[in-house]
Design a protein around this motif. Structure first.
Motif, mmCIF file in Angstrom:
data_model
loop_
_atom_site.group_PDB
_atom_site.id
_atom_site.type_symbol
_atom_site.label_atom_id
_atom_site.label_comp_id
_atom_site.label_asym_id
_atom_site.label_seq_id
_atom_site.Cartn_x
_atom_site.Cartn_y
_atom_site.Cartn_z
ATOM 1 N N ALA A 132 0.833 -1.206 0.000
ATOM 2 C CA ALA A 132 0.000 0.000 0.000
ATOM 3 C C ALA A 132 0.865 1.254 0.000
ATOM 4 O O ALA A 132 0.545 2.247 -0.677
ATOM 5 N N ALA A 133 1.976 1.240 0.731
ATOM 6 C CA ALA A 133 2.872 2.400 0.771
ATOM 7 C C ALA A 133 3.435 2.686 -0.616
ATOM 8 O O ALA A 133 3.477 3.839 -1.068
ATOM 9 N N ARG A 134 3.850 1.628 -1.299
ATOM 10 C CA ARG A 134 4.385 1.822 -2.643
ATOM 11 C C ARG A 134 3.297 2.329 -3.600
ATOM 12 O O ARG A 134 3.530 3.243 -4.393
ATOM 13 N N ALA A 135 2.110 1.743 -3.505
ATOM 14 C CA ALA A 135 1.006 2.144 -4.392
ATOM 15 C C ALA A 135 0.624 3.601 -4.185
ATOM 16 O O ALA A 135 0.396 4.348 -5.152
ATOM 17 N N ASP A 136 0.559 4.042 -2.928
ATOM 18 C CA ASP A 136 0.123 5.419 -2.668
ATOM 19 C C ASP A 136 1.213 6.427 -3.004
ATOM 20 O O ASP A 136 0.916 7.592 -3.308
ATOM 21 N N THR A 137 2.477 6.000 -2.965
ATOM 22 C CA THR A 137 3.556 6.881 -3.419
ATOM 23 C C THR A 137 3.386 7.174 -4.907
ATOM 24 O O THR A 137 3.488 8.329 -5.352
ATOM 25 N N HIS A 138 3.111 6.136 -5.681
ATOM 26 C CA HIS A 138 2.836 6.343 -7.107
ATOM 27 C C HIS A 138 1.553 7.157 -7.293
ATOM 28 O O HIS A 138 1.478 8.021 -8.174
ATOM 29 N N GLY A 139 0.546 6.872 -6.469
ATOM 30 C CA GLY A 139 -0.726 7.571 -6.590
ATOM 31 C C GLY A 139 -0.614 9.055 -6.338
ATOM 32 O O GLY A 139 -1.277 9.864 -7.010
ATOM 33 N N ARG A 140 0.224 9.446 -5.392
ATOM 34 C CA ARG A 140 0.422 10.874 -5.101
ATOM 35 C C ARG A 140 0.992 11.597 -6.319
ATOM 36 O O ARG A 140 0.542 12.688 -6.679
ATOM 37 N N ARG A 196 10.417 -3.460 -1.394
ATOM 38 C CA ARG A 196 9.250 -2.640 -1.745
ATOM 39 C C ARG A 196 9.416 -1.201 -1.263
ATOM 40 O O ARG A 196 9.062 -0.250 -1.971
ATOM 41 N N MET A 197 9.959 -1.045 -0.072
ATOM 42 C CA MET A 197 10.111 0.305 0.463
ATOM 43 C C MET A 197 11.214 1.079 -0.252
ATOM 44 O O MET A 197 11.123 2.298 -0.424
ATOM 45 N N VAL A 198 12.267 0.378 -0.693
ATOM 46 C CA VAL A 198 13.278 1.047 -1.506
ATOM 47 C C VAL A 198 12.649 1.552 -2.797
ATOM 48 O O VAL A 198 12.911 2.687 -3.244
ATOM 49 N N LEU A 199 11.807 0.717 -3.401
ATOM 50 C CA LEU A 199 11.138 1.130 -4.629
ATOM 51 C C LEU A 199 10.203 2.314 -4.374
ATOM 52 O O LEU A 199 10.032 3.170 -5.248
ATOM 53 N N ALA A 200 9.610 2.373 -3.179
ATOM 54 C CA ALA A 200 8.759 3.514 -2.831
ATOM 55 C C ALA A 200 9.588 4.793 -2.727
ATOM 56 O O ALA A 200 9.176 5.861 -3.210
ATOM 57 N N ILE A 201 10.773 4.703 -2.095
ATOM 58 C CA ILE A 201 11.651 5.881 -2.011
ATOM 59 C C ILE A 201 12.087 6.307 -3.409
ATOM 60 O O ILE A 201 12.092 7.498 -3.748
ATOM 61 N N VAL A 265 19.980 1.596 -2.747
ATOM 62 C CA VAL A 265 19.944 2.914 -2.103
ATOM 63 C C VAL A 265 21.064 3.807 -2.624
ATOM 64 O O VAL A 265 20.873 5.013 -2.820
ATOM 65 N N GLU A 266 22.232 3.240 -2.867
ATOM 66 C CA GLU A 266 23.338 4.048 -3.382
ATOM 67 C C GLU A 266 22.995 4.655 -4.741
ATOM 68 O O GLU A 266 23.374 5.791 -5.045
ATOM 69 N N GLY A 267 22.247 3.902 -5.547
ATOM 70 C CA GLY A 267 21.794 4.450 -6.821
ATOM 71 C C GLY A 267 20.830 5.604 -6.626
ATOM 72 O O GLY A 267 20.880 6.605 -7.364
ATOM 73 N N ILE A 268 19.936 5.493 -5.629
ATOM 74 C CA ILE A 268 18.989 6.565 -5.341
ATOM 75 C C ILE A 268 19.727 7.806 -4.837
ATOM 76 O O ILE A 268 19.403 8.940 -5.215
ATOM 77 N N ILE A 269 20.734 7.597 -3.993
ATOM 78 C CA ILE A 269 21.517 8.724 -3.466
ATOM 79 C C ILE A 269 22.177 9.492 -4.616
ATOM 80 O O ILE A 269 22.109 10.733 -4.685
ATOM 81 N N THR A 270 22.791 8.746 -5.520
ATOM 82 C CA THR A 270 23.442 9.387 -6.667
ATOM 83 C C THR A 270 22.436 10.150 -7.510
ATOM 84 O O THR A 270 22.686 11.302 -7.920
ATOM 85 N N GLN A 271 21.279 9.530 -7.759
ATOM 86 C CA GLN A 271 20.259 10.183 -8.570
ATOM 87 C C GLN A 271 19.732 11.447 -7.904
ATOM 88 O O GLN A 271 19.532 12.479 -8.553
ATOM 89 N N ALA A 272 19.472 11.370 -6.582
ATOM 90 C CA ALA A 272 18.945 12.522 -5.856
ATOM 91 C C ALA A 272 19.921 13.697 -5.915
ATOM 92 O O ALA A 272 19.520 14.850 -6.123
ATOM 93 N N ARG A 273 21.207 13.410 -5.737
ATOM 94 C CA ARG A 273 22.202 14.490 -5.769
ATOM 95 C C ARG A 273 22.352 15.076 -7.174
ATOM 96 O O ARG A 273 22.487 16.294 -7.347
ATOM 97 N N THR A 274 22.286 14.206 -8.184
ATOM 98 C CA THR A 274 22.363 14.685 -9.566
ATOM 99 C C THR A 274 21.155 15.553 -9.898
ATOM 100 O O THR A 274 21.282 16.625 -10.506
ATOM 101 N N ASP A 275 19.964 15.069 -9.491
ATOM 102 C CA ASP A 275 18.741 15.838 -9.729
ATOM 103 C C ASP A 275 18.801 17.201 -9.044
ATOM 104 O O ASP A 275 18.429 18.225 -9.626
ATOM 105 N N ALA A 276 19.251 17.214 -7.778
ATOM 106 C CA ALA A 276 19.301 18.466 -7.018
ATOM 107 C C ALA A 276 20.236 19.462 -7.690
ATOM 108 O O ALA A 276 19.936 20.671 -7.770
ATOM 109 N N GLN A 277 21.372 18.979 -8.181
ATOM 110 C CA GLN A 277 22.302 19.859 -8.863
ATOM 111 C C GLN A 277 21.666 20.441 -10.130
ATOM 112 O O GLN A 277 21.785 21.636 -10.422
ATOM 113 N N GLY A 278 20.946 19.587 -10.883
ATOM 114 C CA GLY A 278 20.255 20.075 -12.074
ATOM 115 C C GLY A 278 19.190 21.103 -11.747
ATOM 116 O O GLY A 278 19.017 22.092 -12.480
ATOM 117 N N MET A 279 18.475 20.896 -10.647
ATOM 118 C CA MET A 279 17.450 21.861 -10.233
ATOM 119 C C MET A 279 18.075 23.205 -9.892
ATOM 120 O O MET A 279 17.532 24.267 -10.231
#
Length: 330
Positions: A132-140, A196-201, A265-279
Motif C-alpha cells: 500500500a505504501a508503494r502504491a500510494d507513493t505512485h498515486g500521489r 518494496r520500500m526502496v522502490l517507494a523511495i 539505495v546508493e543508486g537513489i543517493i546518486t540520482q537525488a544528488r544529480t537531480d538536485a544539482q540540475g534543479m
C-alpha cells in the motif's frame, strides 16, 4: 499536505467556479466531489485506527480497519475519476480539481502512516502495508500529474489554488524519507518488504524530480496568475533542498542496511544528488521582461546584458503558443 493547506487550496479552486454558469453535469459532479470528501475522511479515520491497533498488537482488528481504509480510498479515487470523466465545462473541471486535491492529500497523508504501521506488523500484514505504501507513493505523483493536466481546463482564477495544491504535494517529504529509511535498517521488516520500500523511495525521488519540472514550467508560464508564482518558487526551492536531504538521510543509514538494499539505495543517493544539482542549475525565474506574465521591459528581473553588451543568460519563457499552458496559436 496539512489540512489547512488542503482546505485553503480547495477554497481557492472553488472560487474560480463561482461566477461561471453550471453545465448539465454540474449536480452529478458536485455529488461526486462530496463523495470523495466523505470517502477520504472515512479512509483517514480507519487508517489512524489501524495504525493504533497494530501498535498494540491487536492485529485482527487492525486488519479490519486497514481493509476499510483501502476500500474507502478506492471509492474516493473512483469518484474523483468519475468527476473528471463527466466534466466538460471550466466550472465542472474546477470541481474535478477539488476532488483530485482531496485524493492527493489523503494519499500523501497515508504514506508516513503506513511506515509507522509497518514496523509492528509482520507476515501478510506487513506485506499488505508495504504494498500500500508503494502504491500510494505512485498515486500521489499521479494526482500531481492530473492536477497539472486540469490546470489548462479551468478558469484563470482557479489556477492559483491548483498551483498551491501541486506545490504542497511536491514537498515536505523529509519525515517520510526518514521513517522509510529506518524501516530499511529494521530487523522487523522482511527482505521482500525492504525491497518494496526502496522502490517507494525511488518512486518518490523520481516523482519529486517530475514535480520540480512541473513547477518550473508553471513559474515560467505567462498564463499563470502572478500571485501564484512566489509560492511555487518556494516549493521549487524546497524540493531542491529535500533532494539533498534524501541523499543525506539515506547516506547516514545506508551502512546499516542489508547489502542488496544498500546497492539500490546508493543508486537513489546518486540520482537525488544529480537531480538536485540540475534543479539548482536550472532554477526558474519566470517569463522574460516585456512578455505576458513577466515584468515590464527594463525592470529588475528582466534579461541582463552579458559580456560585451551581448545577451545574458537565457530565462525560461514559458510554454509555446498552442501548447497546453501557452497562449493561443497565431
Amino acid at each position: 499536505m496539512s489540512s489547512h493547506l488542503r482546505i485553503g487550496a480547495c477554497a481557492l479552486i472553488a472560487s474560480g467556479a463561482l461566477a461561471l454558469p453550471a453545465g448539465a453535469n454540474a449536480a452529478d459532479i458536485q455529488t461526486a466531489v462530496s463523495a470523495v470528501q466523505a470517502h477520504t475522511d472515512r479512509a483517514d479515520a480507519a487508517l489512524d485506527r489501524a495504525v493504533a491497533l497494530f501498535e498494540t498488537n491487536s492485529d485482527r482488528k487492525a486488519r479490519v480497519a486497514f481493509a476499510k481504509s483501502r476500500k474507502e480510498m478506492g471509492l474516493a479515487k473512483a469518484a474523483a475519476a468519475k468527476a473528471r470523466r463527466e466534466a466538460d465545462t471550466p466550472a465542472e473541471n474546477t470541481q474535478a480539481a477539488i476532488a483530485q486535491v482531496l485524493v492527493g492529500t489523503e494519499l500523501d497523508d497515508n504514506i508516513e502512516k503506513f511506515v509507522a504501521a509497518l514496523l509492528p506488523a509482520d507476515g501478510t500484514d506487513e506485506n499488505m502495508i508495504a504494498a500500500a505504501a508503494r502504491a500510494d507513493t505512485h498515486g500521489r505523483d499521479k494526482a500531481i500529474a492530473i492536477l497539472t493536466a486540469l490546470m489548462g481546463q479551468v478558469p484563470e482564477q482557479a489556477r492559483f489554488g491548483i498551483a498551491r495544491a501541486i506545490a504542497a504535494l511536491s514537498q515536505d517529504r523529509d519525515d517520510e524519507t526518514e521513517a522509510t529509511a529506518k524501516a530499511l535498517v529494521s530487523k522487523n521488516v522482511s527482505a521482500t518488504n525492504k525491497r518494496r520500500m526502496v522502490l517507494a523511495i525511488d518512486a518518490s525521488v523520481d516523482g519529486q524530480a517530475t514535480a520540480s519540472a512541473t513547477l518550473a514550467a508553471l513559474i515560467a508560464n505567462p498564463n499563470m496568475p502572478a500571485q501564484s508564482k512566489p509560492g511555487m518558487q518556494i516549493a521549487y526551492d524546497a524540493v531542491t533542498g529535500e533532494h539533498g536531504s534524501v541523499a543525506d538521510i539515506l547516506s547516514r543509514l545506508s551502512s546499516r542496511m542489508p547489502a542488496f538494499v544498500r546497492t539500490l539505495v546508493e543508486g537513489i543517493i546518486t540520482q537525488a544528488r544529480t537531480d538536485a544539482q540540475g534543479m539548482r542549475e536550472n532554477h526558474p525565474t519566470g517569463p522574460p521582461a516585456g512578455t505576458p506574465g513577466g515584468p515590464p521591459a527594463g525592470t529588475p528581473g528582466g534579461p541582463t546584458a552579458g559580456p560585451n553588451g551581448g545577451p545574458g543568460a537565457t530565462i525560461p519563457a514559458g510554454p509555446l503558443a498552442g501548447s497546453q499552458f501557452g497562449p493561443p496559436s497565431a
